[in-house]
Enzyme design. Structure first.
Site, PDB file in Angstrom:
ATOM      1  N   TYR A 194     -39.859 -14.879 -31.893  1.00 19.80           N
ATOM      2  CA  TYR A 194     -38.564 -14.261 -31.621  1.00 19.80           C
ATOM      3  C   TYR A 194     -38.654 -13.337 -30.399  1.00 19.80           C
ATOM      4  O   TYR A 194     -39.640 -12.636 -30.219  1.00 19.80           O
ATOM      5  CB  TYR A 194     -38.084 -13.425 -32.812  1.00 19.80           C
ATOM      6  CG  TYR A 194     -37.713 -14.208 -34.050  1.00 19.80           C
ATOM      7  CD1 TYR A 194     -37.617 -15.591 -34.035  1.00 19.80           C
ATOM      8  CD2 TYR A 194     -37.446 -13.551 -35.247  1.00 19.80           C
ATOM      9  CE1 TYR A 194     -37.279 -16.303 -35.187  1.00 19.80           C
ATOM     10  CE2 TYR A 194     -37.099 -14.244 -36.400  1.00 19.80           C
ATOM     11  CZ  TYR A 194     -37.022 -15.613 -36.366  1.00 19.80           C
ATOM     12  OH  TYR A 194     -36.696 -16.301 -37.504  1.00 19.80           O
ATOM     13  N   SER A 226     -29.599 -18.613 -41.864  1.00 24.31           N
ATOM     14  CA  SER A 226     -28.295 -19.081 -41.388  1.00 24.31           C
ATOM     15  C   SER A 226     -27.300 -19.159 -42.548  1.00 24.31           C
ATOM     16  O   SER A 226     -26.646 -20.178 -42.752  1.00 24.31           O
ATOM     17  CB  SER A 226     -28.421 -20.450 -40.709  1.00 24.31           C
ATOM     18  OG  SER A 226     -27.278 -20.761 -39.956  1.00 24.31           O
ATOM     19  N   PRO A 227     -27.163 -18.077 -43.322  1.00 21.24           N
ATOM     20  CA  PRO A 227     -26.322 -18.121 -44.520  1.00 21.24           C
ATOM     21  C   PRO A 227     -24.841 -18.308 -44.225  1.00 21.24           C
ATOM     22  O   PRO A 227     -24.085 -18.692 -45.129  1.00 21.24           O
ATOM     23  CB  PRO A 227     -26.583 -16.762 -45.176  1.00 21.24           C
ATOM     24  CG  PRO A 227     -26.980 -15.868 -44.046  1.00 21.24           C
ATOM     25  CD  PRO A 227     -27.770 -16.744 -43.120  1.00 21.24           C
ATOM     26  N   GLY A 255     -24.261 -19.946 -38.610  1.00 23.49           N
ATOM     27  CA  GLY A 255     -24.037 -19.502 -37.244  1.00 23.49           C
ATOM     28  C   GLY A 255     -22.664 -18.902 -36.997  1.00 23.49           C
ATOM     29  O   GLY A 255     -22.140 -18.955 -35.879  1.00 23.49           O
ATOM     30  N   GLY A 256     -22.057 -18.316 -38.021  1.00 19.67           N
ATOM     31  CA  GLY A 256     -20.754 -17.673 -37.874  1.00 19.67           C
ATOM     32  C   GLY A 256     -19.579 -18.532 -38.286  1.00 19.67           C
ATOM     33  O   GLY A 256     -18.447 -18.036 -38.382  1.00 19.67           O
ATOM     34  N   LEU A 257     -19.793 -19.814 -38.570  1.00 24.60           N
ATOM     35  CA  LEU A 257     -18.683 -20.693 -38.934  1.00 24.60           C
ATOM     36  C   LEU A 257     -18.053 -20.307 -40.264  1.00 24.60           C
ATOM     37  O   LEU A 257     -16.880 -20.607 -40.507  1.00 24.60           O
ATOM     38  CB  LEU A 257     -19.157 -22.148 -38.989  1.00 24.60           C
ATOM     39  CG  LEU A 257     -19.593 -22.767 -37.661  1.00 24.60           C
ATOM     40  CD1 LEU A 257     -19.991 -24.215 -37.867  1.00 24.60           C
ATOM     41  CD2 LEU A 257     -18.484 -22.657 -36.613  1.00 24.60           C
ATOM     42  N   LEU A 258     -18.821 -19.632 -41.122  1.00 23.30           N
ATOM     43  CA  LEU A 258     -18.304 -19.212 -42.425  1.00 23.30           C
ATOM     44  C   LEU A 258     -17.933 -17.733 -42.433  1.00 23.30           C
ATOM     45  O   LEU A 258     -17.737 -17.150 -43.494  1.00 23.30           O
ATOM     46  CB  LEU A 258     -19.338 -19.492 -43.510  1.00 23.30           C
ATOM     47  CG  LEU A 258     -19.678 -20.969 -43.723  1.00 23.30           C
ATOM     48  CD1 LEU A 258     -20.896 -21.115 -44.629  1.00 23.30           C
ATOM     49  CD2 LEU A 258     -18.485 -21.709 -44.312  1.00 23.30           C
ATOM     50  N   GLY A 266     -15.216 -16.393 -40.844  1.00 23.70           N
ATOM     51  CA  GLY A 266     -13.829 -16.172 -40.455  1.00 23.70           C
ATOM     52  C   GLY A 266     -13.542 -16.540 -39.020  1.00 23.70           C
ATOM     53  O   GLY A 266     -12.687 -15.927 -38.367  1.00 23.70           O
TER      54      GLY A 266
END
Length: 324
Positions: free
Chosen positions: A53, A211-212, A215-218, A220
């Site tokens: 990282y 990635s819970p 990547g931000g799709l869940l 909002g």
């Protein structure tokens, strides 16, 4: 904060783990230090990182940032369960990556220096290495455990049969084996339910979903209107278009529930059997504090079934998922 044993091990970790992949590339060091300090105040004791990282090959930028935070107040080290990973390239020479005994030893020593600590609480194999024998891998890891440089060993991105192979070899050697597996797992990506989760349950391995929120799709993304965050990246944009109808239905469902989509997505994982701690990767203190809301969201059986209707899983464990 609530805590849970890490798989079958005795160590207890917070139900949310602090992921640090943004530290360096997206979060400057001073803000990263503020995020870690606030996480500790909120009861988060599980900090996850990796040697690769930070954005610059071989430098371990993120580990260095964490190391300087630990050095600023040595008392912090005993308050956290510190996890890092080995596998990715840390140079351009043939033995600067993967899971050879040589690279495992070198990578561990380098992570210890960057993190400014004398031991790693959890040393995770970041990916399966199809070319190194398990006997060699366990010989290297057992030596690090015997030297006191590593306490627990985990994996990441393993298939179910990889977990079984690793555990059976460890069992023959009288070793504790893996205590955790870190996999992609969220409402949109539920593949681990077929074989990884059953393997974890069989061997007492705790699942750490990364990635819970896909990547931000869940989180909002449609409601925000700007489709911000990682959802602007090409892969995420393709996924958004592919799943737009489901995501829209999900955001509407969350609005009716009166909860933020990000909180619901994390809360759903906390309700899943076998999940120890989703790994959240906040870029700011505000995002970290927002993630804590998931700990207070309770979903009943009816609501969980409604989410299954929006985001159907693979049909349960294998082979029932695809056969009688």
């Amino acid at each position: 904060m609530r805590y849970r044993n890490l798989g079958g091990a005795g160590v207890q970790v917070s139900r949310l783990a602090l992921g640090t992949m943004n530290f360096g590339p997206r979060t400057p060091e001073d803000e990263a230090h503020a995020v870690m300090s606030r996480a500790l105040e909120l009861g988060v004791n599980f900090f996850d990182t990796a040697d690769i990282y930070g954005g610059r090959i071989g430098e371990g930028i993120t580990e260095q940032i964490i190391g300087r935070w630990l050095a600023a107040d040595p008392a912090r080290r005993e308050q956290i369960v510190l996890a890092t990973k080995v596998y990715g390239p840390m140079g351009r020479t043939p033995n600067s990556a993967r899971l050879s005994a040589l690279h495992i030893r070198r990578a561990c020593e380098a992570s210890l220096r960057r993190l400014r600590t004398d031991h790693l609480d959890l040393f995770q194999l970041h990916h399966i290495d199809r070319t190194t024998p398990w006997e060699e891998i366990w010989t290297a890891l057992e030596l690090l455990v015997a030297q006191g440089k590593v306490i627990y060993v985990g994996s990441s991105n393993f298939a179910g049969w990889h977990l079984a192979r690793a555990q059976e070899v460890a069992r023959r050697r009288g070793s504790q084996g893996l205590v955790s597996e870190q996999s992609v797992y969220n409402l949109l990506e539920r593949s681990v339910e077929r074989e990884v989760l059953p393997a974890c349950a069989e061997y007492g391995i705790g699942l750490l979903p990364y990635s819970p929120l896909q990547g931000g799709l869940l989180a909002g993304v449609l409601r925000r209107g700007d489709e911000a965050g990682r959802s602007t990246e090409p892969k995420a944009r393709r996924q958004l278009e592919r799943h737009r109808e489901r995501i829209a239905a999900y955001e509407s469902w969350c609005a009716e529930l009166g909860e933020d989509p990000a909180s619901v997505g994390l809360a759903w994982l906390l309700h899943r059997p076998g999940v120890t701690a989703p790994v959240v990767g906040p870029r700011t203190v505000g995002q970290l504090e927002g993630a804590m809301r998931a700990l207070r969201v309770s979903l009943d059986d009816t609501q969980l079934k409604e989410l299954d209707a929006i985001f159907p899983g693979p049909g349960g464990p294998a082979p029932e998922a695809y056969a009688w």
